[in-house]
Scaffold this active site. Sequence first.
Site, PDB file in Angstrom:
ATOM      1  N   LYS A  49      15.206  -1.046   4.315  1.00 56.05           N
ATOM      2  CA  LYS A  49      14.928  -2.252   3.521  1.00 56.05           C
ATOM      3  C   LYS A  49      13.477  -2.234   3.037  1.00 56.05           C
ATOM      4  O   LYS A  49      12.650  -1.499   3.575  1.00 56.05           O
ATOM      5  CB  LYS A  49      15.201  -3.495   4.372  1.00 56.05           C
ATOM      6  CG  LYS A  49      14.337  -3.608   5.626  1.00 56.05           C
ATOM      7  CD  LYS A  49      14.874  -4.670   6.589  1.00 56.05           C
ATOM      8  CE  LYS A  49      13.983  -4.802   7.816  1.00 56.05           C
ATOM      9  NZ  LYS A  49      14.574  -5.680   8.838  1.00 56.05           N
ATOM     10  N   TYR A 268     -18.741 -10.766  -1.078  1.00 61.75           N
ATOM     11  CA  TYR A 268     -18.504 -12.168  -1.460  1.00 61.75           C
ATOM     12  C   TYR A 268     -18.970 -13.131  -0.374  1.00 61.75           C
ATOM     13  O   TYR A 268     -18.731 -12.908   0.816  1.00 61.75           O
ATOM     14  CB  TYR A 268     -17.014 -12.401  -1.701  1.00 61.75           C
ATOM     15  CG  TYR A 268     -16.550 -11.939  -3.069  1.00 61.75           C
ATOM     16  CD1 TYR A 268     -17.075 -12.494  -4.231  1.00 61.75           C
ATOM     17  CD2 TYR A 268     -15.562 -10.963  -3.180  1.00 61.75           C
ATOM     18  CE1 TYR A 268     -16.641 -12.074  -5.476  1.00 61.75           C
ATOM     19  CE2 TYR A 268     -15.121 -10.541  -4.424  1.00 61.75           C
ATOM     20  CZ  TYR A 268     -15.667 -11.093  -5.572  1.00 61.75           C
ATOM     21  OH  TYR A 268     -15.240 -10.678  -6.803  1.00 61.75           O
TER      22      TYR A 268
END
Length: 384
Positions: A49, A268
């Site tokens: 999956k 940041y």
Amino acid sequence: MRLGELRIDEVGGAEGASGYLTIDLEALGRNYEALAHKAGPAGAAAVVKADAYGLGAERVAETVYQRGCRYFFVAQFAEASKLRPALPRDAQIFVLNGLQPGSEDICAYENIIPVINSIPQWRNWARTARKLGRRLPVVVQFDTGMSRLGLSPEERPLLAQEIAEQPDVEILFLMSHLASADDGENAQNWEQLEELRAITKEFPGYKLSFANSGGLFLGDAFNVGLARPGIALYGAPSGQPSPMEAVVRLDVAVIQTRTVPAGAKVGYGGVHVTSKQTRLATISAGYADGLPRSLSDRGAVYFGGIRLPIVGRVSMDSITIDISALPEGAIGLGSLVELLGPNQTLEDVARDAGTISYEILTALGHRYHRQYRSIASGRKSHVQ
Ligand SMILES: *Cc1c(COP(=O)(O)O)cnc(C)c1O
């Protein structure tokens, strides 16, 4: 080019990539064989999956098919439909998330087998079988205590009735799924096994499917029927106590280096401030490439076996690392640092990021150059 023990013979147009995701299909094939051996006579399926946990469902499925795997589990119909042409007809593809209303005809037509999770799904499938005038196969899933998917205890008498009335539907396996298989001490494992045993008394004579990767390592009692390993195929956990081999290696390119004085803000928010003169490198992968922002100021990459801590916040497309531990000039523009490999496993990164290896693996993005080491030739082939 040499990346650790793994030799990359042909870079074939991949020079200058921002990162290299190397998938060792040979190791994956050996992992499958080890798991199938552990599973015993009923054997092991492959859970592919989410594009085989991000590694490429077709390539993975073909690899394990060559090693004898004939059962494949995906989550969704669209995944099954995409995988179907890649596999010979004797490969059975099962859809764990069940039978969505409206997909019955195409499911039957494409030879895809739904996992039936409720009585309405059973009835829709039985109706399709009658309409098409042929028997249609199913796997029936029972909820044994996870409250996620599958028939509830109250639905079992209804199922018994349906089975008696519906010769058009052929049950291939009865299955259930363990909620706590990664924790061998958890009593829930035994509770679920007890519930499965009760189910096999109510519905005797059917083949079973129960253990996922973790379940295969819980002990013989849990090894009932077809195993459904996913993460173990892909190499996690690697090393002790699991014998799985690492399958994935990730190397990311350095795009700039600099030396900053004490007191410099990095990244940041300026949340990281250097305490001394520091040599930094910025590498070309960030949270958009599946390296979670929770790795900000946590975790590390490796170069030549030396740990280089992540400093400052993880950006969308880059991460800054402290390379002060390396001799000056050891790395520069175009060097590759190891994110996943011999020095750092999936679990290491997952732990630093506060998550699980499944999430790291399935999030690895599509901007890396992907290269597969394949079984047939032992050579790399390149995709992307
Ligand atoms: C994902 C999944 C698996 C595989 O689980 P792993 O822990 O990756 O081995 C098996 N069965 C079901 C129902 C699943 O959803």
